[in-house]
Design a protein around this motif. Structure first.
Motif, PDB file in Angstrom:
ATOM      1  N   GLY A   1      32.732  32.123  43.081  1.00  0.00           N
ATOM      2  CA  GLY A   1      32.962  32.860  42.702  1.00  0.00           C
ATOM      3  C   GLY A   1      33.206  33.028  44.772  1.00  0.00           C
ATOM      4  O   GLY A   1      33.817  33.889  45.602  1.00  0.00           O
ATOM      5  N   LEU A   2      32.283  32.587  45.639  1.00  0.00           N
ATOM      6  CA  LEU A   2      32.290  32.718  47.048  1.00  0.00           C
ATOM      7  C   LEU A   2      33.782  31.798  47.661  1.00  0.00           C
ATOM      8  O   LEU A   2      34.177  32.061  48.877  1.00  0.00           O
ATOM      9  N   PHE A   3      34.494  31.069  46.915  1.00  0.00           N
ATOM     10  CA  PHE A   3      36.072  30.350  47.143  1.00  0.00           C
ATOM     11  C   PHE A   3      37.273  31.132  45.671  1.00  0.00           C
ATOM     12  O   PHE A   3      37.612  30.761  45.704  1.00  0.00           O
ATOM     13  N   SER A   4      37.077  32.733  45.888  1.00  0.00           N
ATOM     14  CA  SER A   4      37.468  32.743  44.334  1.00  0.00           C
ATOM     15  C   SER A   4      38.849  33.818  44.510  1.00  0.00           C
ATOM     16  O   SER A   4      40.072  33.715  43.961  1.00  0.00           O
ATOM     17  N   GLY A   5      38.922  32.931  46.348  1.00  0.00           N
ATOM     18  CA  GLY A   5      40.620  33.625  46.962  1.00  0.00           C
ATOM     19  C   GLY A   5      41.533  32.990  46.175  1.00  0.00           C
ATOM     20  O   GLY A   5      42.693  33.103  46.466  1.00  0.00           O
ATOM     21  N   VAL A   6      40.955  31.426  45.834  1.00  0.00           N
ATOM     22  CA  VAL A   6      41.755  30.794  45.371  1.00  0.00           C
ATOM     23  C   VAL A   6      43.082  30.789  43.924  1.00  0.00           C
ATOM     24  O   VAL A   6      43.815  30.525  44.012  1.00  0.00           O
ATOM     25  N   PHE A   7      41.942  31.206  43.399  1.00  0.00           N
ATOM     26  CA  PHE A   7      42.327  31.873  41.860  1.00  0.00           C
ATOM     27  C   PHE A   7      42.356  33.014  41.935  1.00  0.00           C
ATOM     28  O   PHE A   7      43.384  33.592  40.625  1.00  0.00           O
ATOM     29  N   SER A   8      41.879  34.493  42.233  1.00  0.00           N
ATOM     30  CA  SER A   8      41.763  36.062  41.815  1.00  0.00           C
ATOM     31  C   SER A   8      43.107  36.166  41.628  1.00  0.00           C
ATOM     32  O   SER A   8      42.846  37.332  41.793  1.00  0.00           O
ATOM     33  N   ARG A   9      44.323  35.683  42.592  1.00  0.00           N
ATOM     34  CA  ARG A   9      45.620  36.135  42.795  1.00  0.00           C
ATOM     35  C   ARG A   9      46.504  35.952  42.010  1.00  0.00           C
ATOM     36  O   ARG A   9      47.743  36.457  41.481  1.00  0.00           O
ATOM     37  N   ALA A  10      46.090  34.862  40.951  1.00  0.00           N
ATOM     38  CA  ALA A  10      47.250  34.398  39.871  1.00  0.00           C
ATOM     39  C   ALA A  10      47.735  35.128  38.723  1.00  0.00           C
ATOM     40  O   ALA A  10      46.309  36.562  38.737  1.00  0.00           O
ATOM     41  N   ARG A  11      48.073  35.687  38.826  1.00  0.00           N
ATOM     42  CA  ARG A  11      49.015  35.964  37.410  1.00  0.00           C
ATOM     43  C   ARG A  11      49.270  35.812  36.160  1.00  0.00           C
ATOM     44  O   ARG A  11      49.277  36.399  35.002  1.00  0.00           O
ATOM     45  N   ARG A  12      49.046  34.272  36.113  1.00  0.00           N
ATOM     46  CA  ARG A  12      49.277  33.766  35.096  1.00  0.00           C
ATOM     47  C   ARG A  12      47.564  33.851  33.601  1.00  0.00           C
ATOM     48  O   ARG A  12      47.932  32.460  34.346  1.00  0.00           O
ATOM     49  N   HIS A  13      47.318  34.548  33.883  1.00  0.00           N
ATOM     50  CA  HIS A  13      45.500  34.816  33.622  1.00  0.00           C
ATOM     51  C   HIS A  13      45.757  33.836  32.154  1.00  0.00           C
ATOM     52  O   HIS A  13      44.683  33.510  31.834  1.00  0.00           O
ATOM     53  N   GLY A  14      46.800  34.109  30.940  1.00  0.00           N
ATOM     54  CA  GLY A  14      46.192  32.905  29.935  1.00  0.00           C
ATOM     55  C   GLY A  14      46.121  31.538  30.419  1.00  0.00           C
ATOM     56  O   GLY A  14      45.038  30.888  29.868  1.00  0.00           O
ATOM     57  N   LEU A  15      47.039  30.833  30.773  1.00  0.00           N
ATOM     58  CA  LEU A  15      47.133  29.505  31.573  1.00  0.00           C
ATOM     59  C   LEU A  15      45.516  29.477  32.310  1.00  0.00           C
ATOM     60  O   LEU A  15      45.109  28.210  31.948  1.00  0.00           O
ATOM     61  N   MET A  16      45.192  30.366  32.681  1.00  0.00           N
ATOM     62  CA  MET A  16      43.951  29.685  33.792  1.00  0.00           C
ATOM     63  C   MET A  16      43.384  29.814  32.831  1.00  0.00           C
ATOM     64  O   MET A  16      41.994  29.184  33.368  1.00  0.00           O
ATOM     65  N   VAL A  17      42.732  30.420  31.233  1.00  0.00           N
ATOM     66  CA  VAL A  17      41.466  31.147  30.910  1.00  0.00           C
ATOM     67  C   VAL A  17      41.656  29.026  29.960  1.00  0.00           C
ATOM     68  O   VAL A  17      40.474  28.307  29.926  1.00  0.00           O
ATOM     69  N   ILE A  18      43.133  28.908  29.785  1.00  0.00           N
ATOM     70  CA  ILE A  18      42.478  27.604  29.277  1.00  0.00           C
ATOM     71  C   ILE A  18      43.327  26.606  29.967  1.00  0.00           C
ATOM     72  O   ILE A  18      41.718  25.564  29.477  1.00  0.00           O
ATOM     73  N   GLY A  19      43.346  26.020  31.413  1.00  0.00           N
ATOM     74  CA  GLY A  19      42.403  24.910  32.261  1.00  0.00           C
ATOM     75  C   GLY A  19      41.520  25.008  32.680  1.00  0.00           C
ATOM     76  O   GLY A  19      40.833  24.131  32.370  1.00  0.00           O
ATOM     77  N   SER A  20      40.983  26.197  32.441  1.00  0.00           N
ATOM     78  CA  SER A  20      39.683  26.536  33.338  1.00  0.00           C
ATOM     79  C   SER A  20      38.507  26.060  31.852  1.00  0.00           C
ATOM     80  O   SER A  20      37.217  25.479  32.459  1.00  0.00           O
ATOM     81  N   VAL A  21      38.404  25.752  30.788  1.00  0.00           N
ATOM     82  CA  VAL A  21      38.042  25.941  29.582  1.00  0.00           C
ATOM     83  C   VAL A  21      37.905  24.554  29.194  1.00  0.00           C
ATOM     84  O   VAL A  21      37.343  23.986  29.214  1.00  0.00           O
ATOM     85  N   VAL A  22      39.788  23.604  28.873  1.00  0.00           N
ATOM     86  CA  VAL A  22      39.497  22.332  29.294  1.00  0.00           C
ATOM     87  C   VAL A  22      38.982  21.776  30.910  1.00  0.00           C
ATOM     88  O   VAL A  22      38.219  20.477  30.682  1.00  0.00           O
ATOM     89  N   GLY A  23      38.600  22.399  31.871  1.00  0.00           N
ATOM     90  CA  GLY A  23      38.041  21.752  32.422  1.00  0.00           C
ATOM     91  C   GLY A  23      36.250  21.767  32.604  1.00  0.00           C
ATOM     92  O   GLY A  23      35.847  20.894  32.807  1.00  0.00           O
ATOM     93  N   TRP A  24      36.168  22.236  31.833  1.00  0.00           N
ATOM     94  CA  TRP A  24      34.212  23.020  31.479  1.00  0.00           C
ATOM     95  C   TRP A  24      34.365  21.712  30.398  1.00  0.00           C
ATOM     96  O   TRP A  24      33.381  20.702  30.482  1.00  0.00           O
ATOM     97  N   GLY A  25      34.880  21.109  29.956  1.00  0.00           N
ATOM     98  CA  GLY A  25      35.446  20.011  28.933  1.00  0.00           C
ATOM     99  C   GLY A  25      34.681  19.357  29.463  1.00  0.00           C
ATOM    100  O   GLY A  25      33.969  18.433  29.258  1.00  0.00           O
ATOM    101  N   LEU A  26      36.014  18.477  30.274  1.00  0.00           N
ATOM    102  CA  LEU A  26      35.675  17.300  31.084  1.00  0.00           C
ATOM    103  C   LEU A  26      34.903  16.678  31.836  1.00  0.00           C
ATOM    104  O   LEU A  26      33.976  16.295  32.291  1.00  0.00           O
TER     105      LEU A  26
END
Length: 442
Positions: free
Chosen positions: A311-336
Motif C-alpha cells: 500500500g505504501l508503494f501503491s503508486g507503482v500500480f494504482s494508476r494502471a488501467r488494465r484492471h483484469g490483467l492486474m488481478v490475474i497477475g497478482s493472484v498468480v504472484g500470490w500462488g508463486l
C-alpha cells in the motif's frame, strides 16, 4: 437523530458525490514523476467526503482489532478451552454472512449515509456492552457470544454500504488509489491492533480495550454524519431489500463474467493458497529452532506487513488501467509466493515469501475492488459488496479446513506448496478459458 441532507456541504464536496466517475477521466491528472510514481497515490484524499470516510477507518481499524483480541482472550480466560474460542468465531461468522448479503440489498435501496450511521452506532453500542459485562465481572460465555453475533451482524450491514459509497465519492480513475488507501489502513490495523492489545492488557486490563474501541467509534459516527446524502440514484420506490433482491444480485454476477471472475479469483487464491491453519505446526516443527512462539508471530504478521508495504508503494500500480490483467497477475504472484513459502525450511526466507504474498494480495484486493465498483451499476453496488464481504471472510475459513486436512495427509510443507501451485494453475486456466477478465480495462 439523522438528517438526509446537510446545509453545510461545501461545493467542492457535493460536486464529487454523484457518481464522480462520470465527471472525471482517469487521465485528468498529469502523470506522476520521480519518487511520486512509487509512493502511495493520495489523490482521493483531496475530496473532502472521501477524506472523512477514510479518516474514520484509520481510527476504527485499530480499535476493532482491540475487541478482536479481547473477545477470544476473555472467553479463554473463562473456559480455559480453545474449542470455545473456535465456537465463538463461528457464532460471529454466521450472522456476518447473513447480514452482509442482506445488508448489500439494503444498501441499494436506502440512503447509504443513513445506513452507515445506524450500523456504526450499533457497533459502538455493542462495544460499550462488551465493556459493561467485562467491568462487572459477569464472566458469561453465552453473553459474549450473543454480543459478538450482534456486533458482526452490524458489521455485515455496514461493510457493503461503506464500500459501495466509495464509487459515489471519487472518480472512476481513482478507484484503485482509493481502495489502496483503505486497504492499507485496514492491514495496518491488523498489525498494530493486536500488538497494541498485547501491550495494553497487562497495563490497563481487558475491559478497557472494549471501552477504547467504543470511544474510537464515536469519531466514526461523527465522520459519517458529516458525509453528504447518498440516496439511490434510480427510482427507490420500486426497490425492496428481500430475498428476491439478494437473488437478483447473484443473477447479476452470473450474467457479468468480469464480476464473476473477480470473485472466483479471490476464492481460488484464498481457498487453495491461504495456509494459516498450518502456521502453528510449521512454527513448532519446521521453524522450532527459533522458538515456536516467536516463529508463529512472524508467520502471522508477515502477510499483513507485506500488504502494508504494498500500500505504501501503491503508486507503482494504482494508476494502471488494465484492471483484469492486474488481478490475474497478482493472484498468480500470490500462488508463486505460497509455493516458495512451502518449499523453504528457513524462517526468514519463509517470512520474505509470505510478505511478497501480502504485496500480491494487496494488489489483488485493490483491483478486484475497483472492478466491483466500476463494472457494476450503482443500484447493484451494495449487493456486490455484500457478496464480496462474504467471500473475503469465508474463503480463509474454508482454507483452514482444506489445509488442515491436506497437512495431515501429505505433510505441512507439501500441502502449502501444492496449494500455491493449484492457485497458479487454476487462475491461469480461468484466464485462458474466459478472456473477459484479462481484457477488462477502464
Amino acid at each position: 437523530m439523522y438528517r438526509a441532507t446537510r446545509t453545510s456541504v461545501d461545493t467542492s464536496e457535493s460536486s464529487s458525490t454523484t457518481d464522480a466517475g462520470k465527471d472525471k477521466t482517469p487521465g485528468g491528472d498529469p502523470p506522476a514523476r520521480g519518487w511520486r510514481r512509487w509512493a502511495m497515490d493520495t489523490r482521493p484524499l483531496r475530496i473532502p467526503a472521501y477524506r472523512r470516510l477514510w479518516s474514520s477507518t484509520i481510527v476504527t481499524a485499530v480499535g476493532s482489532q482491540l475487541t478482536a483480541v479481547a473477545v477470544p482472550k476473555q472467553i479463554y480466560d473463562i473456559t480455559q478451552s480453545s474449542a470455545w474460542v473456535g465456537y465463538a468465531s463461528l457464532a460471529g461468522l454466521v450472522p456476518m454472512v447473513v447480514f452482509a448479503l442482506w445488508g448489500g440489498a439494503v444498501a441499494d435501496t436506502v440512503d447509504r449515509r443513513k445506513l452507515l450511521l445506524v450500523t456504526n452506532i450499533g457497533i459502538a453500542v455493542t462495544s460499550l456492552l462488551f465493556w459493561a459485562q467485562a467491568v462487572t465481572g459477569l464472566d458469561s460465555v453465552p453473553v459474549l457470544m450473543i454480543l459478538l453475533a450482534a456486533q458482526q451482524a452490524f458489521f455485515g450491514l455496514n461493510q457493503p454500504a461503506r464500500s459501495a459509497s466509495v464509487a459515489r465519492l471519487v472518480p472512476a480513475g481513482e478507484l484503485p488509489a482509493a481502495n489502496a488507501l483503505g486497504t492499507t489502513v485496514m492491514q495496518t490495523g491488523l498489525v498494530a491492533g493486536p500488538l497494541l492489545a498485547g501491550v495494553l492488557i497487562p497495563v490497563i486490563g481487558l475491559p478497557e480495550l472494549y471501552l477504547i474501541d467504543a470511544v474510537a467509534l464515536t469519531f466514526t459516527v461523527w465522520a459519517v454524519f458529516r458525509l453528504p446524502a447518498l440516496p439511490p440514484l434510480g427510482e427507490p420506490s420500486a426497490r425492496r431489500a428481500g430475498v428476491r433482491e439478494i437473488a437478483a444480485g447473484f443473477r447479476y454476477i452470473a450474467g457479468h463474467k468480469v464480476l464473476l471472475l473477480s470473485f472466483l479469483a479471490d476464492i481460488v487464491a484464498m481457498v487453495f493458497g491461504m495456509p494459516r491453519a498450518l502456521f502453528p505446526e510449521l512454527a513448532a516443527q519446521t521453524y522450532g529452532a527459533w522458538g515456536s512462539g516467536f516463529a508463529l508471530g512472524l508467520l502471522f504478521a508477515a502477510i499483513p506487513v507485506g500488504s502494508v508495504l504494498g500500500g505504501l508503494f501503491s503508486g507503482v500500480f494504482s494508476r494502471a488501467r488494465r484492471h483484469g490483467l492486474m488481478v490475474i497477475g497478482s493472484v498468480v504472484g500470490w500462488g508463486l509466493a505460497i509455493v516458495g513459502f512451502g518449499l523453504t525450511g528457513n524462517l526468514w526466507v519463509a517470512v520474505a515469501f509470505l510478505a511478497a504474498g501480502g504485496v500480491a494480495d494487496m494488489v489483488s484486493m485493490v483491483f478486484r475492488g475497483a472492478i466491483l465498483l466500476s463494472a457494476a451499476t450503482d443500484e447493484m453496488r451494495g449487493r456486490m459488496q455484500g457478496v464480496f464481504t462474504v467471500v473475503v471472510a469465508g474463503g480463509p475459513r474454508l482454507a483452514d479446513v482444506l489445509h488442515g486436512t491436506a497437512g495431515s495427509l501429505f505433510g505441512t510443507r507439501a500441502a502449502v506448496a501444492g496449494g500455491g501451485a493449484l492457485v497458479v494453475v487454476v487462475m491461469l486456466a480461468l484466464a485462458a478459458a474466459m478472456p473477459a477478465l484479462r481484457r477488462y480495462r477502464i
